[in-house]
Design a protein around this motif. Structure first.
Motif, PDB file in Angstrom:
ATOM      1  N   GLU A  24      41.301  21.659  41.741  1.00 44.48           N
ATOM      2  CA  GLU A  24      42.071  22.909  41.676  1.00 44.48           C
ATOM      3  C   GLU A  24      41.222  24.059  41.156  1.00 44.48           C
ATOM      4  N   ILE A  25      40.389  23.793  40.149  1.00 43.83           N
ATOM      5  CA  ILE A  25      39.515  24.837  39.600  1.00 43.83           C
ATOM      6  C   ILE A  25      38.534  25.324  40.663  1.00 43.83           C
ATOM      7  N   ILE A  26      37.973  24.381  41.429  1.00 45.48           N
ATOM      8  CA  ILE A  26      37.020  24.757  42.489  1.00 45.48           C
ATOM      9  C   ILE A  26      37.709  25.599  43.558  1.00 45.48           C
ATOM     10  N   ILE A  27      38.910  25.177  43.980  1.00 44.02           N
ATOM     11  CA  ILE A  27      39.643  25.913  45.019  1.00 44.02           C
ATOM     12  C   ILE A  27      40.015  27.318  44.536  1.00 44.02           C
ATOM     13  N   LEU A  28      40.515  27.399  43.283  1.00 43.93           N
ATOM     14  CA  LEU A  28      40.881  28.703  42.738  1.00 43.93           C
ATOM     15  C   LEU A  28      39.666  29.609  42.584  1.00 43.93           C
ATOM     16  N   SER A  29      38.533  29.035  42.187  1.00 48.04           N
ATOM     17  CA  SER A  29      37.302  29.820  42.055  1.00 48.04           C
ATOM     18  C   SER A  29      36.882  30.384  43.396  1.00 48.04           C
ATOM     19  N   PHE A  30      36.996  29.565  44.444  1.00 48.40           N
ATOM     20  CA  PHE A  30      36.653  30.003  45.799  1.00 48.40           C
ATOM     21  C   PHE A  30      37.561  31.140  46.253  1.00 48.40           C
ATOM     22  N   ILE A  31      38.883  30.982  45.994  1.00 51.53           N
ATOM     23  CA  ILE A  31      39.843  32.011  46.403  1.00 51.53           C
ATOM     24  C   ILE A  31      39.579  33.316  45.659  1.00 51.53           C
ATOM     25  N   ILE A  32      39.355  33.234  44.352  1.00 50.14           N
ATOM     26  CA  ILE A  32      39.098  34.437  43.555  1.00 50.14           C
ATOM     27  C   ILE A  32      37.812  35.119  44.010  1.00 50.14           C
ATOM     28  N   TYR A  33      36.781  34.308  44.316  1.00 50.94           N
ATOM     29  CA  TYR A  33      35.511  34.867  44.794  1.00 50.94           C
ATOM     30  C   TYR A  33      35.709  35.621  46.100  1.00 50.94           C
ATOM     31  N   GLN A  34      36.466  35.033  47.043  1.00 44.43           N
ATOM     32  CA  GLN A  34      36.713  35.685  48.323  1.00 44.43           C
ATOM     33  C   GLN A  34      37.512  36.975  48.149  1.00 44.43           C
ATOM     34  N   ILE A  35      38.468  36.974  47.215  1.00 43.51           N
ATOM     35  CA  ILE A  35      39.246  38.190  46.945  1.00 43.51           C
ATOM     36  C   ILE A  35      38.345  39.287  46.394  1.00 43.51           C
ATOM     37  N   LEU A  36      37.436  38.926  45.489  1.00 42.87           N
ATOM     38  CA  LEU A  36      36.512  39.907  44.921  1.00 42.87           C
ATOM     39  C   LEU A  36      35.584  40.480  45.983  1.00 42.87           C
ATOM     40  N   ILE A  37      35.101  39.628  46.899  1.00 47.48           N
ATOM     41  CA  ILE A  37      34.253  40.106  47.995  1.00 47.48           C
ATOM     42  C   ILE A  37      35.043  41.057  48.893  1.00 47.48           C
ATOM     43  N   TRP A  38      36.293  40.712  49.187  1.00 48.77           N
ATOM     44  CA  TRP A  38      37.139  41.556  50.025  1.00 48.77           C
ATOM     45  C   TRP A  38      37.383  42.905  49.353  1.00 48.77           C
ATOM     46  N   ILE A  39      37.641  42.887  48.040  1.00 50.51           N
ATOM     47  CA  ILE A  39      37.859  44.130  47.302  1.00 50.51           C
ATOM     48  C   ILE A  39      36.618  45.009  47.343  1.00 50.51           C
ATOM     49  N   LYS A  40      35.449  44.381  47.197  1.00 53.61           N
ATOM     50  CA  LYS A  40      34.199  45.144  47.140  1.00 53.61           C
ATOM     51  C   LYS A  40      33.864  45.807  48.469  1.00 53.61           C
ATOM     52  N   THR A  41      34.235  45.193  49.588  1.00 48.71           N
ATOM     53  CA  THR A  41      33.821  45.702  50.905  1.00 48.71           C
ATOM     54  C   THR A  41      34.937  46.430  51.647  1.00 48.71           C
ATOM     55  N   THR A  42      36.017  46.780  50.967  1.00 48.45           N
ATOM     56  CA  THR A  42      37.100  47.528  51.610  1.00 48.45           C
ATOM     57  C   THR A  42      37.563  48.646  50.683  1.00 48.45           C
ATOM     58  N   ARG A  43      38.580  49.378  51.158  1.00 48.79           N
ATOM     59  CA  ARG A  43      39.167  50.442  50.345  1.00 48.79           C
ATOM     60  C   ARG A  43      39.824  49.896  49.085  1.00 48.79           C
ATOM     61  N   ALA A  44      40.022  48.574  49.010  1.00 50.58           N
ATOM     62  CA  ALA A  44      40.698  47.987  47.859  1.00 50.58           C
ATOM     63  C   ALA A  44      39.930  48.226  46.569  1.00 50.58           C
ATOM     64  N   TRP A  45      38.614  48.497  46.672  1.00 45.68           N
ATOM     65  CA  TRP A  45      37.818  48.753  45.470  1.00 45.68           C
ATOM     66  C   TRP A  45      38.327  50.011  44.757  1.00 45.68           C
ATOM     67  N   SER A  46      38.615  51.066  45.518  1.00 48.03           N
ATOM     68  CA  SER A  46      39.162  52.290  44.934  1.00 48.03           C
ATOM     69  C   SER A  46      40.553  52.035  44.360  1.00 48.03           C
ATOM     70  N   LEU A  47      41.343  51.235  45.081  1.00 47.62           N
ATOM     71  CA  LEU A  47      42.676  50.898  44.598  1.00 47.62           C
ATOM     72  C   LEU A  47      42.596  50.130  43.285  1.00 47.62           C
ATOM     73  N   LEU A  48      41.628  49.208  43.187  1.00 47.87           N
ATOM     74  CA  LEU A  48      41.490  48.410  41.979  1.00 47.87           C
ATOM     75  C   LEU A  48      41.151  49.289  40.779  1.00 47.87           C
ATOM     76  N   LYS A  49      40.285  50.288  40.990  1.00 43.10           N
ATOM     77  CA  LYS A  49      39.940  51.192  39.895  1.00 43.10           C
ATOM     78  C   LYS A  49      41.158  51.997  39.449  1.00 43.10           C
ATOM     79  N   GLY A  50      41.950  52.462  40.421  1.00 39.24           N
ATOM     80  CA  GLY A  50      43.166  53.174  40.074  1.00 39.24           C
ATOM     81  C   GLY A  50      44.169  52.281  39.363  1.00 39.24           C
ATOM     82  N   PHE A  51      44.260  51.019  39.828  1.00 41.13           N
ATOM     83  CA  PHE A  51      45.173  50.056  39.196  1.00 41.13           C
ATOM     84  C   PHE A  51      44.752  49.776  37.758  1.00 41.13           C
TER      85      PHE A  51
END
Length: 291
Positions: A24-51
């Protein structure tokens, strides 16, 4: 405490951790990593800073017991989640598509890290872009050229025709020549390569833009609002050359000013690439090889 006691203390059995928990830790780490990559390469990065700013304000409200603000935040939280899903629907769809297209091993461990280095812009490319822009300006040929940076423009590349060729003034002039199949729409460039032509870009809704500006300029500002790209615009009516970045339009540039804008972009990308190399531990080795 001897080594045997330490081993027993740190063992999975002593901590009541099963292999299911490890998985479960490995799967969650993978999911969190993919979310962070997605945030970094999309408009979500600006949204995250505002959030983050909003969360900091809510923390202050909680410390000083500002109950009205906390009540409003609590009631609008579910609505905010739905708004995020609606706003980022294209990016979410593309992220799921990429997850299905990629090999699982290369998704978990991204061996190919060359994409950032591919974005490097050479002096030759800058010269070719400046030359092509002002030649088209003299001929009153409209053009729209988007230079990709860290935010991926794959979503917009897919709306055009793939080219994948080195940047040259002759190629750009031929693409935007009037009445040719590729002249309509935008060209997307990544580093020293032309990736795609006839691409559709989002139009800006900024009401402060001059009413004299046409669709081409509004598209340039629009793509700069949803990404960190730099866009060169050549007006078909006046032949003037402009640059759009960070939601702003710099109009009526001369050759030196355009070159300066591109060199600033070149410097920024080079600094990012250098930091990536240092992070990999290759910087020192390359410096020694250069000597």
């Amino acid at each position: 405490m001897n080594l045997q006691q330490l081993y027993r203390y740190l063992s999975l059995d002593a901590l009541h951790v099963t292999w299911t928990d490890v998985a479960e830790i490995i799967i969650l780490s993978f999911i969190i990593y993919q979310i962070l990559i997605w945030i970094k390469t999309t408009r979500a990065w600006s949204l995250l800073k505002g959030f983050s700013v909003i969360m900091a304000l809510l923390a202050v409200a909680a410390i000083f017991h500002m109950n009205t603000i906390l009540w409003i935040a609590k009631n609008f939280f579910s609505l905010g989640i739905m708004a995020v899903i609606v706003v980022f629907q294209p990016e979410l769809r593309r992220a799921l598509e990429q997850l299905g297209e990629n090999n699982l091993l290369t998704t978990i461990v991204p061996f190919d890290s060359s994409r950032k280095e591919e974005l490097s812009i050479s002096d030759r490319t800058i010269s070719e872009l400046v030359k092509a822009s002002f030649e088209m300006g003299k001929a009153r040929t409209g053009a729209l050229m988007v230079l990709e940076q860290s935010v991926s423009l794959n979503e917009y590349e897919r709306t055009g025709i793939a080219i994948d060729s080195l940047v040259s003034s002759q190629l750009i002039l031929n693409i935007f020549e009037k009445n040719t199949p590729l002249h309509d729409g935008a060209v997307i460039l990544s580093g020293d390569r032309v990736r795609s032509a006839t691409c559709y870009l989002p139009l800006s809704d900024n009401m402060t833009l001059s009413k004299a500006l046409g669709t081409r300029h509004r598209a340039a500002v629009g793509i700069s609002e949803v990404s960190d790209s730099l866009t060169i615009v050549v007006s078909e009516e006046t032949g003037s050359v402009s640059v759009a970045k960070n939601g702003r339009l710099l109009r009526n540039l001369n050759q030196e000013q355009l070159k300066e804008q591109l060199q600033t972009l070149q410097t920024r990308i080079s600094e990012k690439n250098r930091k990536i190399k240092l992070w990999k531990g290759r910087g020192r080795h390359e410096d020694k090889a250069a000597e």
